[in-house]
Design an enzyme around this catalytic site. Structure first.
Site, PDB file in Angstrom:
ATOM      1  N   ASN A 157       0.779  -1.141  -0.200  1.00 24.01           N
ATOM      2  CA  ASN A 157       0.051   0.004  -0.177  1.00 24.01           C
ATOM      3  C   ASN A 157       0.895   1.343   0.039  1.00 24.01           C
ATOM      4  OD1 ASN A 157      -1.756   2.213   0.690  1.00 24.01           O
ATOM      5  ND2 ASN A 157      -2.158   1.197   2.752  1.00 24.01           N
TER       6      ASN A 157
ATOM      7  N   LYS B  96       0.070   4.468  -0.356  1.00 29.44           N
ATOM      8  CA  LYS B  96      -0.585   5.379   0.293  1.00 29.44           C
ATOM      9  C   LYS B  96      -0.317   6.586  -0.505  1.00 29.44           C
ATOM     10  CE  LYS B  96      -0.022   3.189   4.841  1.00 29.44           C
ATOM     11  NZ  LYS B  96       0.249   3.479   6.172  1.00 29.44           N
TER      12      LYS B  96
ATOM     13  N   HIS C 216      -9.298   1.266   5.273  1.00 25.06           N
ATOM     14  CA  HIS C 216      -8.117   1.434   5.729  1.00 25.06           C
ATOM     15  C   HIS C 216      -8.261   2.311   6.808  1.00 25.06           C
ATOM     16  CE1 HIS C 216      -3.957   2.713   6.715  1.00 25.06           C
ATOM     17  NE2 HIS C 216      -3.534   1.644   5.957  1.00 25.06           N
TER      18      HIS C 216
ATOM     19  N   GLU D  93      -6.701   4.629   7.913  1.00 23.56           N
ATOM     20  CA  GLU D  93      -6.518   6.235   7.692  1.00 23.56           C
ATOM     21  C   GLU D  93      -7.776   6.543   6.901  1.00 23.56           C
ATOM     22  OE1 GLU D  93      -2.689   5.598   5.434  1.00 23.56           O
ATOM     23  OE2 GLU D  93      -1.722   5.117   7.491  1.00 23.56           O
TER      24      GLU D  93
ATOM     25  N   GLU E  49      -5.159  -4.729  10.667  1.00 25.43           N
ATOM     26  CA  GLU E  49      -4.220  -3.902  10.799  1.00 25.43           C
ATOM     27  C   GLU E  49      -4.278  -3.211  12.336  1.00 25.43           C
ATOM     28  OE1 GLU E  49      -2.039  -2.536   6.771  1.00 25.43           O
ATOM     29  OE2 GLU E  49      -3.866  -1.587   7.132  1.00 25.43           O
TER      30      GLU E  49
ATOM     31  N   GLY F 176       2.738   1.976  10.672  1.00 25.45           N
ATOM     32  CA  GLY F 176       4.016   3.119  10.612  1.00 25.45           C
ATOM     33  C   GLY F 176       4.607   3.449  11.803  1.00 25.45           C
TER      34      GLY F 176
ATOM     35  N   SER G 174       3.740  -2.127  10.397  1.00 27.44           N
ATOM     36  CA  SER G 174       5.318  -2.164  10.427  1.00 27.44           C
ATOM     37  C   SER G 174       5.753  -3.657  10.177  1.00 27.44           C
ATOM     38  CB  SER G 174       5.505  -2.110  12.063  1.00 27.44           C
ATOM     39  OG  SER G 174       5.119  -0.380  12.131  1.00 27.44           O
TER      40      SER G 174
ATOM     41  N   GLY H 152       2.873  -1.202   4.239  1.00 26.51           N
ATOM     42  CA  GLY H 152       3.137   0.328   3.939  1.00 26.51           C
ATOM     43  C   GLY H 152       4.296   0.741   3.553  1.00 26.51           C
ATOM     44  N   GLY H 153       5.094   1.373   4.586  1.00 20.54           N
ATOM     45  CA  GLY H 153       6.296   2.000   4.322  1.00 20.54           C
ATOM     46  C   GLY H 153       7.514   0.916   3.590  1.00 20.54           C
TER      47      GLY H 153
HETATM   48  P1  PGA Z   1       3.020   0.203   7.390  1.00 20.93           P
HETATM   49  O1  PGA Z   1       1.567   0.469   6.995  1.00 20.93           O
HETATM   50  O2  PGA Z   1       3.696  -0.951   6.751  1.00 20.93           O
HETATM   51  O3  PGA Z   1       3.672   1.427   7.025  1.00 20.93           O
HETATM   52  O4  PGA Z   1       3.029   0.148   8.987  1.00 20.93           O
HETATM   53  C1  PGA Z   1       0.811  -0.747   6.769  1.00 20.93           C
HETATM   54  C2  PGA Z   1      -0.706  -0.263   6.380  1.00 20.93           C
HETATM   55  O5  PGA Z   1      -0.867   0.934   6.618  1.00 20.93           O
HETATM   56  O6  PGA Z   1      -1.262  -0.854   5.238  1.00 20.93           O
END
Ligand code: PGA
Length: 252
Positions: free
Chosen positions: A10, A12, A98, A100, A168, A174, A214, A235-236
């Site tokens: 993802n 983002k 998600h 967010e 999640e 993050g 993470s 994500g990251g």
């Molecule tokens: P992250 O994000 O791997 O940066 O923690 C995961 C996500 O929000 O899908």
């Protein structure tokens, strides 16, 4: 039963065209070259470069999709993007719900369910995200929250293969923090039980449940080896081809 693993990225709100296409091409090239594709891969770039990334990953076997979609098919919804439009761009799927989106845009379980239904109707695969906040975890409410989210967000017409659940924990996204492996196992097993309540035991047994929050090369192998963890939503670490691929490599 053995469920196929899904490694999903993802991005983002990250990535301009040249970088996004380079990142997607690097990952898609490596995946395409695998003689034995033991796991599935998905990437979700921002809307603006979805078409370019879908083109870059075409014929590689990597599934490209959006990070959100409208619950509507078309019409007077300024700024929104419909599932049919995503399909038209060459997308195979979409992430909905998600945290967010739930936090920044006030998305409710009911809305997430409507979006998932609309996406299924358009022929897309759907990743439905759920997960508790830190306050909810600290209050001992994790299972209540994810149970309510499964019941509230999962459309009755969902089938395994078309719908994936991503657990999640909001506080793990993050932050570099992850739940203990025991906690992940407990919550995933619970989620599978909740899916069974909505869709029946057989469908629940087949449905993939991803862990997200993470995930990185150093913890992916351990997390992905847990019972009821059928992949990761990343994500990251999905923004760097080497890291994303290193996570995928744990499944070869
Ligand atoms: P992250 O994000 O791997 O940066 O923690 C995961 C996500 O929000 O899908």
């Amino acid at each position: 039963m053995t469920r196929r693993k899904l490694i999903a990225g993802n991005w983002k709100m990250n990535g301009l065209k040249a970088d996004g296409v380079a990142l997607a091409s690097a990952v898609a090239g490596k995946y395409k070259a695998l003689a034995d594709k033991k796991f599935d891969m998905f990437i979700a770039p921002p809307f603006t470069i979805l078409g370019a990334v879908a083109d870059a990953a075409k014929d590689s076997g990597v599934w490209v999709g959006a990070q959100d979609c409208s619950q509507f098919e078309k019409g007077a919804h300024t700024g929104d993007v419909s599932p049919t439009m995503l399909k038209d761009l060459g997308c195979g799927g979409v992430i909905v719900g998600h945290s967010e989106r739930r936090t920044d845009h006030g998305e409710t379980d009911a809305l997430v369910k409507e979006k998932a239904s609309a996406a299924l109707k358009a022929g897309l695969g759907v990743i439905i995200c759920i997960g508790e906040t830190l306050a909810e975890r600290d209050a001992g409410k994790t299972l209540d929250v994810v149970g309510r989210q499964v019941h509230g967000s999962l459309p009755a017409e969902s089938t395994a293969g078309r719908v994936v659940i991503a657990y999640e924990p909001v506080w793990a996204i993050g932050t570099g923090k992850t739940p203990t492996t025991e906690d992940v196992e407990e919550v995933h097993a619970f989620i599978r039980g909740q899916i069974a309540e909505v869709l029946g035991a057989d469908m629940a047994e087949k449905m993939q449940i991803l862990y997200g929050g993470s995930v990185k090369p150093s913890n992916a192998k351990e997390l992905l080896a847990l019972a009821d963890v059928d992949g990761a939503l990343i994500g990251g670490a999905s923004l760097k081809a080497e890291d994303f691929w290193a996570i995928a490599e744990t499944q070869m």
